[in-house]
Design a protein around this motif. Structure first.
Motif, PDB file in Angstrom:
ATOM      1  N   GLU A 174       1.411   6.760  -6.748  1.00 22.50           N
ATOM      2  CA  GLU A 174       0.300   7.671  -7.041  1.00 22.50           C
ATOM      3  C   GLU A 174       0.733   9.125  -6.894  1.00 22.50           C
ATOM      4  OE1 GLU A 174      -2.685   6.379  -4.321  1.00 22.50           O
ATOM      5  OE2 GLU A 174      -3.579   4.940  -5.730  1.00 22.50           O
ATOM      6  N   GLN A 175       1.528   9.410  -5.847  1.00 25.59           N
ATOM      7  CA  GLN A 175       2.008  10.771  -5.639  1.00 25.59           C
ATOM      8  C   GLN A 175       2.922  11.213  -6.772  1.00 25.59           C
ATOM      9  OE1 GLN A 175       3.792  10.419  -1.729  1.00 25.59           O
ATOM     10  NE2 GLN A 175       1.894  11.007  -0.685  1.00 25.59           N
ATOM     11  N   ARG A 176       3.786  10.306  -7.234  1.00 20.43           N
ATOM     12  CA  ARG A 176       4.676  10.632  -8.344  1.00 20.43           C
ATOM     13  C   ARG A 176       3.889  10.890  -9.623  1.00 20.43           C
ATOM     14  NH1 ARG A 176       9.303   6.249  -8.900  1.00 20.43           N
ATOM     15  NH2 ARG A 176       9.749   7.625 -10.681  1.00 20.43           N
ATOM     16  N   ILE A 177       2.844  10.096  -9.862  1.00 17.55           N
ATOM     17  CA  ILE A 177       2.013  10.291 -11.048  1.00 17.55           C
ATOM     18  C   ILE A 177       1.298  11.634 -10.986  1.00 17.55           C
ATOM     19  CG2 ILE A 177      -0.048   9.462 -12.254  1.00 17.55           C
ATOM     20  CD1 ILE A 177       0.824   6.610 -11.517  1.00 17.55           C
ATOM     21  N   MET A 178       0.760  11.972  -9.798  1.00 19.32           N
ATOM     22  CA  MET A 178       0.072  13.252  -9.643  1.00 19.32           C
ATOM     23  C   MET A 178       1.026  14.427  -9.862  1.00 19.32           C
ATOM     24  SD  MET A 178      -3.069  12.694  -9.234  1.00 19.32           S
ATOM     25  CE  MET A 178      -3.541  14.375  -8.786  1.00 19.32           C
TER      26      MET A 178
ATOM     27  N   ILE B 174       2.293   1.742  -3.453  1.00 24.59           N
ATOM     28  CA  ILE B 174       1.271   2.245  -4.381  1.00 24.59           C
ATOM     29  C   ILE B 174       1.003   3.721  -4.125  1.00 24.59           C
ATOM     30  CG2 ILE B 174      -1.175   2.089  -4.986  1.00 24.59           C
ATOM     31  CD1 ILE B 174      -0.980  -0.925  -4.490  1.00 24.59           C
ATOM     32  N   LYS B 175       0.950   4.095  -2.843  1.00 22.08           N
ATOM     33  CA  LYS B 175       0.719   5.501  -2.491  1.00 22.08           C
ATOM     34  C   LYS B 175       1.836   6.385  -3.035  1.00 22.08           C
ATOM     35  CE  LYS B 175      -0.222   8.555   1.434  1.00 22.08           C
ATOM     36  NZ  LYS B 175      -0.372   8.630   2.916  1.00 22.08           N
TER      37      LYS B 175
ATOM     38  N   ARG C 154       0.826  -1.210   0.000  1.00 25.45           N
ATOM     39  CA  ARG C 154       0.000   0.000   0.000  1.00 25.45           C
ATOM     40  C   ARG C 154       0.860   1.259   0.000  1.00 25.45           C
ATOM     41  NH1 ARG C 154      -3.446  -3.110   3.457  1.00 25.45           N
ATOM     42  NH2 ARG C 154      -2.376  -2.277   5.290  1.00 25.45           N
TER      43      ARG C 154
END
Length: 234
Positions: free
Chosen positions: A64-68, A60-61, A57
């Protein structure tokens, strides 16, 4: 004797054994729930499976932060590119060559929210000599402009070009953009300098990227090149 029973066994050999014998966990499936580890989110003990789920988790978090962040940067870059395009189109529409320096400065203030903009050009054609945008430039300032192979960003250190701004004493950070023929990183002599000033000391920081500033310098240089050509009919 199996290596897992060796008395002198260390952590590395245990890890290597488990990697080489994944069926160990099939034979001892109860270990996955009975082994207790410290949680990464507090002091409570969790099973090996729960700990793996927590780690997954967290990973994944992080992704997600890198993608944002990538999406945000892409959106910001797209917005800046659109502003540069709009500013460039406005410059192309200027018919009175004498108004180009003013149009460049005004456009930068409006499109990029830069509080103060100054500009000086030298080596212009005869009809433009004596214009405000050609005055107050020393030979040292010209040599300094030529020496810059990329935009300078940093605090107001009292450079001569700062005096070309409307309120130089209020400037805390500035950007100096060389105007020259060809790419902005070339060694060709400068024929002008564009000065951007801000009351925010971090607006033009020495660590900031300069790609878009270089594009602005190249667009301004291309437009102001018209000042170096004798008007038709003269």
């Amino acid at each position: 004797m199996n290596s897992i029973d060796t008395p002198a066994m260390n952590e590395a050999s245990i890890a290597d054994y488990l990697l080489q014998h994944p069926e160990f966990f099939e034979r001892h499936a109860e270990m996955l729930t009975s082994v207790q580890l410290s949680s990464g989110h507090g002091q409570r003990a969790v099973s090996l499976q729960e700990r793996q789920a927590e780690m997954l988790r967290d990973k994944i978090k992080g992704l997600e932060q890198r993608i944002m962040e990538m999406v945000r940067n892409s959106s910001e870059n797209s917005a800046i590119a659109h502003k540069i395009h709009r500013w460039s189109c406005a410059l192309a529409a200027v018919s009175d060559v004498r108004q180009l320096p003013h149009a460049i400065a005004e456009g930068i203030q409006k499109e990029f929210d830069v509080p103060q903009v100054g500009i000086r050009v030298w080596g212009v054609a005869g009809p433009y000599l004596g214009s405000m945008f050609t005055m107050g430039v020393s030979e040292d300032a010209k040599a300094f402009a030529t020496s810059l192979t990329m935009p300078f960003c940093g605090p107001n250190l009292g450079f001569e070009p700062t005096a070309w701004l409307p309120k130089p004493d209020a400037v805390q950070s500035l950007a100096l953009l060389t105007l020259r023929e060809g790419p902005n990183d070339s060694q060709s002599p400068a024929f002008g300098l564009l000065v951007l000033g801000s009351t925010d000391p971090l607006r033009f920081d020495a660590t900031m990227g300069t790609e878009f500033l270089s594009r602005i310098a190249e667009q301004a240089s291309a437009a102001l090149g018209r000042l170096r050509v004798m008007p038709a009919g003269n």
